[in-house]
Design an enzyme around this catalytic site. Structure first.
Site, PDB file in Angstrom:
ATOM      1  N   ARG A 137      -1.240  49.670  75.118  1.00 48.34           N
ATOM      2  CA  ARG A 137      -1.033  49.825  76.300  1.00 48.34           C
ATOM      3  C   ARG A 137      -0.723  51.246  76.796  1.00 48.34           C
ATOM      4  O   ARG A 137      -1.485  51.995  77.538  1.00 48.34           O
ATOM      5  CB  ARG A 137      -0.140  48.746  76.961  1.00 48.34           C
ATOM      6  CG  ARG A 137      -0.147  48.712  78.577  1.00 48.34           C
ATOM      7  CD  ARG A 137       0.690  47.949  79.198  1.00 48.34           C
ATOM      8  NE  ARG A 137       0.184  46.510  78.852  1.00 48.34           N
ATOM      9  CZ  ARG A 137       0.880  45.526  77.779  1.00 48.34           C
ATOM     10  NH1 ARG A 137       1.951  45.855  77.096  1.00 48.34           N
ATOM     11  NH2 ARG A 137       0.231  44.475  77.642  1.00 48.34           N
ATOM     12  N   ARG A 164      -3.153  43.276  62.202  1.00 46.72           N
ATOM     13  CA  ARG A 164      -4.384  42.886  62.509  1.00 46.72           C
ATOM     14  C   ARG A 164      -4.709  42.939  64.031  1.00 46.72           C
ATOM     15  O   ARG A 164      -4.042  42.633  64.639  1.00 46.72           O
ATOM     16  CB  ARG A 164      -5.018  41.691  61.810  1.00 46.72           C
ATOM     17  CG  ARG A 164      -5.087  41.526  60.414  1.00 46.72           C
ATOM     18  CD  ARG A 164      -4.762  40.022  59.861  1.00 46.72           C
ATOM     19  NE  ARG A 164      -5.154  39.753  58.337  1.00 46.72           N
ATOM     20  CZ  ARG A 164      -4.215  39.785  57.736  1.00 46.72           C
ATOM     21  NH1 ARG A 164      -2.785  39.690  58.049  1.00 46.72           N
ATOM     22  NH2 ARG A 164      -4.615  39.439  56.377  1.00 46.72           N
ATOM     23  N   TYR A 168     -10.909  48.579  58.521  1.00 42.76           N
ATOM     24  CA  TYR A 168     -10.017  48.091  57.741  1.00 42.76           C
ATOM     25  C   TYR A 168      -9.413  49.266  56.995  1.00 42.76           C
ATOM     26  O   TYR A 168     -10.001  50.117  56.478  1.00 42.76           O
ATOM     27  CB  TYR A 168     -10.507  47.274  56.520  1.00 42.76           C
ATOM     28  CG  TYR A 168     -10.717  45.655  57.287  1.00 42.76           C
ATOM     29  CD1 TYR A 168      -9.921  44.816  57.419  1.00 42.76           C
ATOM     30  CD2 TYR A 168     -11.885  45.537  57.743  1.00 42.76           C
ATOM     31  CE1 TYR A 168     -10.039  43.517  58.049  1.00 42.76           C
ATOM     32  CE2 TYR A 168     -12.345  44.219  58.481  1.00 42.76           C
ATOM     33  CZ  TYR A 168     -11.532  43.411  58.530  1.00 42.76           C
ATOM     34  OH  TYR A 168     -11.388  42.361  59.175  1.00 42.76           O
ATOM     35  N   GLU A 224       0.650  35.854  61.723  1.00 49.12           N
ATOM     36  CA  GLU A 224      -0.353  35.465  60.865  1.00 49.12           C
ATOM     37  C   GLU A 224       0.376  34.246  60.169  1.00 49.12           C
ATOM     38  O   GLU A 224       1.416  34.196  60.077  1.00 49.12           O
ATOM     39  CB  GLU A 224      -0.778  36.461  59.956  1.00 49.12           C
ATOM     40  CG  GLU A 224      -1.626  37.401  60.511  1.00 49.12           C
ATOM     41  CD  GLU A 224      -3.243  37.103  60.430  1.00 49.12           C
ATOM     42  OE1 GLU A 224      -3.579  36.036  59.750  1.00 49.12           O
ATOM     43  OE2 GLU A 224      -3.879  37.556  61.678  1.00 49.12           O
ATOM     44  N   ARG A 277     -11.650  43.014  53.252  1.00 52.85           N
ATOM     45  CA  ARG A 277     -12.879  42.804  53.484  1.00 52.85           C
ATOM     46  C   ARG A 277     -13.886  43.779  52.654  1.00 52.85           C
ATOM     47  O   ARG A 277     -14.131  44.669  53.312  1.00 52.85           O
ATOM     48  CB  ARG A 277     -13.231  42.865  55.063  1.00 52.85           C
ATOM     49  CG  ARG A 277     -12.767  41.777  55.982  1.00 52.85           C
ATOM     50  CD  ARG A 277     -13.446  40.582  55.602  1.00 52.85           C
ATOM     51  NE  ARG A 277     -14.942  40.447  55.598  1.00 52.85           N
ATOM     52  CZ  ARG A 277     -15.738  40.092  56.518  1.00 52.85           C
ATOM     53  NH1 ARG A 277     -15.020  39.598  57.723  1.00 52.85           N
ATOM     54  NH2 ARG A 277     -16.965  40.043  56.473  1.00 52.85           N
ATOM     55  N   CYS A 331       0.192  38.824  71.257  1.00 55.69           N
ATOM     56  CA  CYS A 331       0.733  39.160  69.913  1.00 55.69           C
ATOM     57  C   CYS A 331       1.189  37.888  69.137  1.00 55.69           C
ATOM     58  O   CYS A 331       1.680  37.133  69.934  1.00 55.69           O
ATOM     59  CB  CYS A 331       1.823  40.170  69.906  1.00 55.69           C
ATOM     60  SG  CYS A 331       1.325  41.827  70.488  1.00 55.69           S
ATOM     61  N   ARG A 333     -13.018  43.391  64.501  1.00 57.60           N
ATOM     62  CA  ARG A 333     -11.911  43.001  63.867  1.00 57.60           C
ATOM     63  C   ARG A 333     -11.393  44.253  63.250  1.00 57.60           C
ATOM     64  O   ARG A 333     -12.239  45.235  62.850  1.00 57.60           O
ATOM     65  CB  ARG A 333     -12.208  42.064  62.483  1.00 57.60           C
ATOM     66  CG  ARG A 333     -12.108  40.540  63.088  1.00 57.60           C
ATOM     67  CD  ARG A 333     -10.912  40.165  63.313  1.00 57.60           C
ATOM     68  NE  ARG A 333      -9.512  40.391  62.528  1.00 57.60           N
ATOM     69  CZ  ARG A 333      -9.339  39.963  61.550  1.00 57.60           C
ATOM     70  NH1 ARG A 333     -10.027  39.099  60.868  1.00 57.60           N
ATOM     71  NH2 ARG A 333      -8.173  40.533  60.779  1.00 57.60           N
TER      72      ARG A 333
END
Length: 119
Positions: free
Chosen positions: A63, A90, A108, A78, A116, A75, A7
């Site tokens: 890409r 993210r 992050y 959220e 986090r 894609c 992540r």
């Protein structure tokens, strides 16, 4: 080898193509570097943005500038949760690796570090 998810998140200042490009490339390159990933070991990548980011697709820049030519990507937006972090991009990169789950380095950056604090 097993499949592991990595992540990451980064915040943007503005909703522009240039900033989406810059943030995507920075985040993806950091995920690759910190986890010593070979591109051919990536199964897929998912990018999400908060609804205030819509000037372009993050996958386009992964890409073009991160050598993800053959990596399947999608894609999404959220969930729009009240009081959540805005202007956030993210990533979830799924890789085949021999690393244990606790050896994976989740990344992050900028204001997304708040997401986090435990990492």
């Amino acid at each position: 080898m097993v499949s592991r998810g990595i992540r990451g998140a980064i915040t943007l200042e503005n909703n522009s193509k240039e900033e989406i490009k810059s943030a995507t490339v920075e985040l993806v390159n950091e995920i690759i570097k910190e986890n010593d990933i070979k591109i051919e070991d990536i199964s897929f990548a998912i990018f999400t943005t908060t609804s205030d980011i819509n000037a372009d697709f993050p996958a386009k820049y992964a890409r073009e500038f991160c050598n993800f030519k053959y990596v399947p990507m999608m894609c999404y937006y959220e969930m729009d949760v009240a009081d959540s972090l805005k202007m956030c991009l993210r990533a979830l990169v799924c890789v085949n690796t021999d690393k244990k789950q606790d050896e994976i380095k989740h990344i992050y950056l900028k204001e997304a570090k708040k997401l986090r604090k435990d990492l």
